[in-house]
Design a protein around this motif. Structure first.
Motif, mmCIF file in Angstrom:
data_model
loop_
_atom_site.group_PDB
_atom_site.id
_atom_site.type_symbol
_atom_site.label_atom_id
_atom_site.label_comp_id
_atom_site.label_asym_id
_atom_site.label_seq_id
_atom_site.Cartn_x
_atom_site.Cartn_y
_atom_site.Cartn_z
ATOM 1 N N ARG A 33 -20.236 10.241 -55.767
ATOM 2 C CA ARG A 33 -21.632 9.878 -56.055
ATOM 3 C C ARG A 33 -22.135 8.826 -55.070
ATOM 4 O O ARG A 33 -23.275 8.892 -54.610
ATOM 5 N N GLN A 34 -21.283 7.869 -54.734
ATOM 6 C CA GLN A 34 -21.686 6.852 -53.772
ATOM 7 C C GLN A 34 -21.949 7.463 -52.407
ATOM 8 O O GLN A 34 -22.942 7.147 -51.752
ATOM 9 N N LYS A 35 -21.090 8.368 -51.973
ATOM 10 C CA LYS A 35 -21.269 9.008 -50.668
ATOM 11 C C LYS A 35 -22.549 9.838 -50.635
ATOM 12 O O LYS A 35 -23.270 9.844 -49.644
ATOM 13 N N ARG A 36 -22.837 10.560 -51.736
ATOM 14 C CA ARG A 36 -24.067 11.354 -51.794
ATOM 15 C C ARG A 36 -25.294 10.462 -51.673
ATOM 16 O O ARG A 36 -26.257 10.796 -50.988
ATOM 17 N N GLY A 37 -25.247 9.324 -52.358
ATOM 18 C CA GLY A 37 -26.371 8.389 -52.286
ATOM 19 C C GLY A 37 -26.563 7.843 -50.879
ATOM 20 O O GLY A 37 -27.684 7.729 -50.387
ATOM 21 N N GLN A 38 -25.468 7.524 -50.206
ATOM 22 C CA GLN A 38 -25.549 7.015 -48.844
ATOM 23 C C GLN A 38 -26.063 8.093 -47.899
ATOM 24 O O GLN A 38 -26.860 7.813 -47.000
ATOM 25 N N ALA A 39 -25.606 9.319 -48.092
ATOM 26 C CA ALA A 39 -26.061 10.420 -47.235
ATOM 27 C C ALA A 39 -27.560 10.651 -47.423
ATOM 28 O O ALA A 39 -28.286 10.858 -46.451
ATOM 29 N N LYS A 40 -28.019 10.594 -48.662
ATOM 30 C CA LYS A 40 -29.434 10.791 -48.942
ATOM 31 C C LYS A 40 -30.267 9.693 -48.275
ATOM 32 O O LYS A 40 -31.293 9.970 -47.641
ATOM 33 N N ASP A 41 -29.816 8.449 -48.372
ATOM 34 C CA ASP A 41 -30.524 7.340 -47.734
ATOM 35 C C ASP A 41 -30.566 7.519 -46.220
ATOM 36 O O ASP A 41 -31.588 7.276 -45.583
ATOM 37 N N PHE A 42 -29.444 7.952 -45.646
ATOM 38 C CA PHE A 42 -29.366 8.165 -44.203
ATOM 39 C C PHE A 42 -30.351 9.246 -43.765
ATOM 40 O O PHE A 42 -31.080 9.080 -42.780
ATOM 41 N N ILE A 43 -30.393 10.344 -44.504
ATOM 42 C CA ILE A 43 -31.294 11.454 -44.149
ATOM 43 C C ILE A 43 -32.748 11.014 -44.249
ATOM 44 O O ILE A 43 -33.563 11.309 -43.371
ATOM 45 N N GLU A 44 -33.084 10.284 -45.317
ATOM 46 C CA GLU A 44 -34.461 9.808 -45.468
ATOM 47 C C GLU A 44 -34.847 8.883 -44.318
ATOM 48 O O GLU A 44 -35.964 8.953 -43.803
ATOM 49 N N LYS A 45 -33.921 8.043 -43.893
ATOM 50 C CA LYS A 45 -34.192 7.136 -42.781
ATOM 51 C C LYS A 45 -34.425 7.920 -41.495
ATOM 52 O O LYS A 45 -35.344 7.618 -40.734
ATOM 53 N N GLN A 46 -33.609 8.951 -41.253
ATOM 54 C CA GLN A 46 -33.769 9.776 -40.059
ATOM 55 C C GLN A 46 -35.122 10.490 -40.057
ATOM 56 O O GLN A 46 -35.800 10.556 -39.027
ATOM 57 N N VAL A 47 -35.506 11.019 -41.213
ATOM 58 C CA VAL A 47 -36.791 11.722 -41.313
ATOM 59 C C VAL A 47 -37.934 10.758 -41.030
ATOM 60 O O VAL A 47 -38.875 11.078 -40.291
ATOM 61 N N ASP A 48 -37.861 9.554 -41.597
ATOM 62 C CA ASP A 48 -38.911 8.559 -41.350
ATOM 63 C C ASP A 48 -38.999 8.199 -39.870
ATOM 64 O O ASP A 48 -40.094 8.091 -39.315
ATOM 65 N N GLN A 49 -37.856 8.018 -39.228
ATOM 66 C CA GLN A 49 -37.851 7.676 -37.803
ATOM 67 C C GLN A 49 -38.459 8.802 -36.976
ATOM 68 O O GLN A 49 -39.207 8.557 -36.024
ATOM 69 N N ARG A 50 -38.155 10.039 -37.336
ATOM 70 C CA ARG A 50 -38.716 11.168 -36.578
ATOM 71 C C ARG A 50 -40.213 11.293 -36.785
ATOM 72 O O ARG A 50 -40.946 11.647 -35.863
ATOM 73 N N ARG A 51 -40.675 10.995 -37.992
ATOM 74 C CA ARG A 51 -42.127 11.012 -38.238
ATOM 75 C C ARG A 51 -42.828 9.970 -37.388
ATOM 76 O O ARG A 51 -43.889 10.223 -36.816
ATOM 77 N N VAL A 52 -42.239 8.783 -37.304
ATOM 78 C CA VAL A 52 -42.835 7.717 -36.496
ATOM 79 C C VAL A 52 -42.862 8.123 -35.034
ATOM 80 O O VAL A 52 -43.877 7.960 -34.347
ATOM 81 N N ARG A 53 -41.742 8.667 -34.539
ATOM 82 C CA ARG A 53 -41.687 9.108 -33.146
ATOM 83 C C ARG A 53 -42.732 10.185 -32.860
ATOM 84 O O ARG A 53 -43.408 10.157 -31.829
ATOM 85 N N ALA A 54 -42.857 11.138 -33.762
ATOM 86 C CA ALA A 54 -43.842 12.216 -33.574
ATOM 87 C C ALA A 54 -45.256 11.647 -33.554
ATOM 88 O O ALA A 54 -46.099 12.065 -32.748
ATOM 89 N N SER A 55 -45.521 10.686 -34.409
ATOM 90 C CA SER A 55 -46.839 10.061 -34.456
ATOM 91 C C SER A 55 -47.146 9.337 -33.145
ATOM 92 O O SER A 55 -48.246 9.454 -32.600
ATOM 93 N N ILE A 56 -46.162 8.615 -32.622
ATOM 94 C CA ILE A 56 -46.352 7.892 -31.364
ATOM 95 C C ILE A 56 -46.600 8.874 -30.216
ATOM 96 O O ILE A 56 -47.500 8.674 -29.400
ATOM 97 N N LEU A 57 -45.812 9.952 -30.172
ATOM 98 C CA LEU A 57 -45.994 10.949 -29.110
ATOM 99 C C LEU A 57 -47.372 11.603 -29.189
ATOM 100 O O LEU A 57 -48.020 11.846 -28.172
#
Length: 107
Positions: A33-57
């Motif tokens: 359960r802890q690993k799933r939670g960490q993976a979910k947080d990691f994925i959400e962070k990656q998606v947010d970073q990609r949205r920001v990058r796309a917006s800047i581009l």
């Protein structure tokens, strides 16, 4: 009332007893359960970073397009003024204007 984790009885020396298996499974499930939670947080962070990058581009692309459009528009205005004032032969000015306008349509 406290929820206690079931542990093997003290009289059981074997680690493969049923009670010990229950305890092991509980620890493994908690770790999963802890690993799933960490993976979910990691994925959400990656998606947010990609949205920001796309917006800047996208912003940069629009700025480049606007500056290119402004540059071509000012060239058209200068050519028009030069053609009207007679500093540039009319045929040359008309040809350059036509080329610039075609470029503006393409881009």
């Amino acid at each position: 009332f406290f929820l206690r984790i079931r542990r093997p009885p003290r009289s059981t020396q074997s680690r493969s007893s049923a009670a010990s298996d229950v305890y092991k499974r509980q620890r493994e499930e908690y770790a999963k359960r802890q690993k799933r939670g960490q993976a979910k947080d990691f994925i959400e962070k990656q998606v947010d970073q990609r949205r920001v990058r796309a917006s800047i581009l996208l912003q940069r692309w629009f700025q480049n397009r606007k500056s290119l459009w402004d540059e071509r528009s000012s060239m058209v205005n200068r050519l028009s003024v030069d053609a009207q004032s007679g500093t540039l032969p009319r045929n040359d000015a008309v040809e350059k204007l036509r080329l610039l306008q075609e470029q503006m349509k393409v881009n």
